[in-house]
Design a protein around this motif. Structure first.
Motif, PDB file in Angstrom:
ATOM      1  N   SER A   1       1.289  -1.646  -0.197  1.00 57.05           N
ATOM      2  CA  SER A   1       0.561   0.058   0.205  1.00 57.05           C
ATOM      3  C   SER A   1       1.088   1.226  -0.149  1.00 57.05           C
ATOM      4  O   SER A   1       0.991   2.086   0.676  1.00 57.05           O
ATOM      5  CB  SER A   1      -0.807  -0.386   1.656  1.00 57.05           C
ATOM      6  OG  SER A   1      -1.751  -1.195   1.757  1.00 57.05           O
ATOM      7  N   PRO A   2       1.203   1.900  -0.829  1.00 59.76           N
ATOM      8  CA  PRO A   2       1.954   2.810  -1.207  1.00 59.76           C
ATOM      9  C   PRO A   2       1.969   4.181  -0.700  1.00 59.76           C
ATOM     10  O   PRO A   2       2.605   4.615  -0.017  1.00 59.76           O
ATOM     11  CB  PRO A   2       2.395   3.349  -2.693  1.00 59.76           C
ATOM     12  CG  PRO A   2       2.408   1.713  -3.650  1.00 59.76           C
ATOM     13  CD  PRO A   2       1.091   0.604  -2.188  1.00 59.76           C
ATOM     14  N   ILE A   3       0.151   4.381  -0.989  1.00 64.84           N
ATOM     15  CA  ILE A   3      -0.363   5.561   0.141  1.00 64.84           C
ATOM     16  C   ILE A   3      -1.154   4.712   0.750  1.00 64.84           C
ATOM     17  O   ILE A   3      -2.103   4.153   0.474  1.00 64.84           O
ATOM     18  CB  ILE A   3      -1.304   5.642  -1.134  1.00 64.84           C
ATOM     19  CG1 ILE A   3      -0.165   6.549  -2.704  1.00 64.84           C
ATOM     20  CG2 ILE A   3      -2.030   6.994  -0.523  1.00 64.84           C
ATOM     21  CD1 ILE A   3      -1.727   6.832  -3.451  1.00 64.84           C
ATOM     22  N   VAL A   4      -1.059   5.118   2.009  1.00 61.54           N
ATOM     23  CA  VAL A   4      -1.809   4.790   3.369  1.00 61.54           C
ATOM     24  C   VAL A   4      -2.155   6.253   4.312  1.00 61.54           C
ATOM     25  O   VAL A   4      -1.687   7.028   4.457  1.00 61.54           O
ATOM     26  CB  VAL A   4      -0.211   4.026   3.728  1.00 61.54           C
ATOM     27  CG1 VAL A   4       0.470   4.926   4.759  1.00 61.54           C
ATOM     28  CG2 VAL A   4      -1.588   3.124   5.270  1.00 61.54           C
ATOM     29  N   ARG A   5      -3.277   5.929   5.669  1.00 66.29           N
ATOM     30  CA  ARG A   5      -3.905   6.171   5.889  1.00 66.29           C
ATOM     31  C   ARG A   5      -3.070   6.576   7.166  1.00 66.29           C
ATOM     32  O   ARG A   5      -2.830   5.076   7.528  1.00 66.29           O
ATOM     33  CB  ARG A   5      -4.927   6.975   6.505  1.00 66.29           C
ATOM     34  CG  ARG A   5      -5.388   7.095   4.943  1.00 66.29           C
ATOM     35  CD  ARG A   5      -7.126   7.434   5.301  1.00 66.29           C
ATOM     36  NE  ARG A   5      -7.260   8.634   5.281  1.00 66.29           N
ATOM     37  CZ  ARG A   5      -8.456   9.480   6.111  1.00 66.29           C
ATOM     38  NH1 ARG A   5      -9.926   8.723   4.914  1.00 66.29           N
ATOM     39  NH2 ARG A   5      -8.368  10.693   6.266  1.00 66.29           N
ATOM     40  N   ALA A   6      -2.838   7.749   8.278  1.00 66.57           N
ATOM     41  CA  ALA A   6      -2.048   7.307   9.434  1.00 66.57           C
ATOM     42  C   ALA A   6      -3.000   6.049  10.610  1.00 66.57           C
ATOM     43  O   ALA A   6      -2.034   5.207  11.111  1.00 66.57           O
ATOM     44  CB  ALA A   6      -1.833   8.528   9.751  1.00 66.57           C
ATOM     45  N   TYR A   7      -4.277   6.129  10.632  1.00 68.63           N
ATOM     46  CA  TYR A   7      -4.329   5.180  11.343  1.00 68.63           C
ATOM     47  C   TYR A   7      -4.413   4.116  10.849  1.00 68.63           C
ATOM     48  O   TYR A   7      -4.401   2.662  11.462  1.00 68.63           O
ATOM     49  CB  TYR A   7      -6.189   5.415  11.177  1.00 68.63           C
ATOM     50  CG  TYR A   7      -7.513   5.216  10.200  1.00 68.63           C
ATOM     51  CD1 TYR A   7      -7.636   3.734   9.838  1.00 68.63           C
ATOM     52  CD2 TYR A   7      -7.167   5.539   8.955  1.00 68.63           C
ATOM     53  CE1 TYR A   7      -8.666   3.814   9.039  1.00 68.63           C
ATOM     54  CE2 TYR A   7      -8.095   5.608   8.318  1.00 68.63           C
ATOM     55  CZ  TYR A   7      -8.374   4.831   7.518  1.00 68.63           C
ATOM     56  OH  TYR A   7      -9.563   3.867   7.055  1.00 68.63           O
ATOM     57  N   GLU A   8      -4.221   3.607   9.354  1.00 71.80           N
ATOM     58  CA  GLU A   8      -4.021   2.074   8.985  1.00 71.80           C
ATOM     59  C   GLU A   8      -3.024   1.201   9.184  1.00 71.80           C
ATOM     60  O   GLU A   8      -2.596   0.979   9.023  1.00 71.80           O
ATOM     61  CB  GLU A   8      -4.349   2.181   7.729  1.00 71.80           C
ATOM     62  CG  GLU A   8      -5.646   2.395   7.001  1.00 71.80           C
ATOM     63  CD  GLU A   8      -5.526   2.693   5.231  1.00 71.80           C
ATOM     64  OE1 GLU A   8      -6.012   2.645   5.077  1.00 71.80           O
ATOM     65  OE2 GLU A   8      -4.706   3.382   4.905  1.00 71.80           O
TER      66      GLU A   8
END
Length: 206
Positions: A19-26
């Motif tokens: 997942s090259p793009i990710v959200r902090a909560y993930e």
């Protein structure tokens, strides 16, 4: 670097591989501490592209990457209108903002990046024609060719009719949807009356 931090960095690296793009909560849900995220940003391994949104520094930038970033920023949204036409190769226009459709009952966020244009659609127009495309490791919901054409014909105040006709002609020429599929989507989206004369003119043998 202690062993715990090293393990955290290894977990982060493995996560970013898929997942090259990710959200902090993930990242937090994956057991990666906030301090590890901060250190990865400081070292240049991770790039903060918006509040709570990160990207692997060495990830290859895809032309549709902004769509993936928009999907992360608007989780209940669907890529629509001009952006969906562009994704499907049905227009030469490159919108400066990503068009994202949401239900009228959903909250419309205003992210700083990427620039997004929110379009509120009635619930019945949000239920059909959603495809899912993997972009930069993100599952991106995008309206199908037929559904997008139906929407752009119905919303003439948002999309110029010439753009809608151009998209319809391109879809037929490139055989990305059959006349029957386009007509069915237009009927379901209450745009058949508007689209019909154009579709008939473009598909007539005369």
């Amino acid at each position: 670097m202690d062993r715990l931090e090293q393990t955290q960095r290894e977990q982060l690296s493995a996560f970013l591989d898929t997942s090259p793009i990710v959200r902090a909560y993930e990242l937090r849900n994956a057991g990666i501490a906030g301090e590890t995220i901060r250190r990865a940003v400081q070292s240049g391994e991770l790039v903060r592209i918006a509040r709570g949104l990160y990207q692997r520094a060495d990830s290859e930038v895809e032309t549709e990457q902004a769509l993936a970033e928009a999907a992360k920023r608007v989780p209940k949204g669907v890529i629509a209108m001009i952006s969906a036409l562009a994704f499907h190769g049905l227009t030469d226009q490159m919108p400066r903002r990503i068009w994202v459709a949401i239900s009228a009952r959903d909250w419309a966020p205003v992210p700083s990046y990427p620039p997004i244009r929110i379009v509120e659609l009635r619930d019945k127009y949000m239920q059909h024609g959603i495809e899912h495309h993997p972009i930069s490791g993100v599952d991106v919901p995008i309206f199908s060719v037929s559904k997008t054409l139906a929407d752009v014909f119905r919303n003439s105040k948002l999309v110029d009719r010439s753009v809608a006709v151009e998209g319809l002609r391109a879809a037929l020429d490139q055989r990305k949807a059959t006349p029957g599929e386009i007509a069915d989507a237009a009927m379901a989206a209450d745009s058949w009356r508007i689209m019909r004369p154009y579709l008939e003119a473009l598909t007539s043998n005369g």
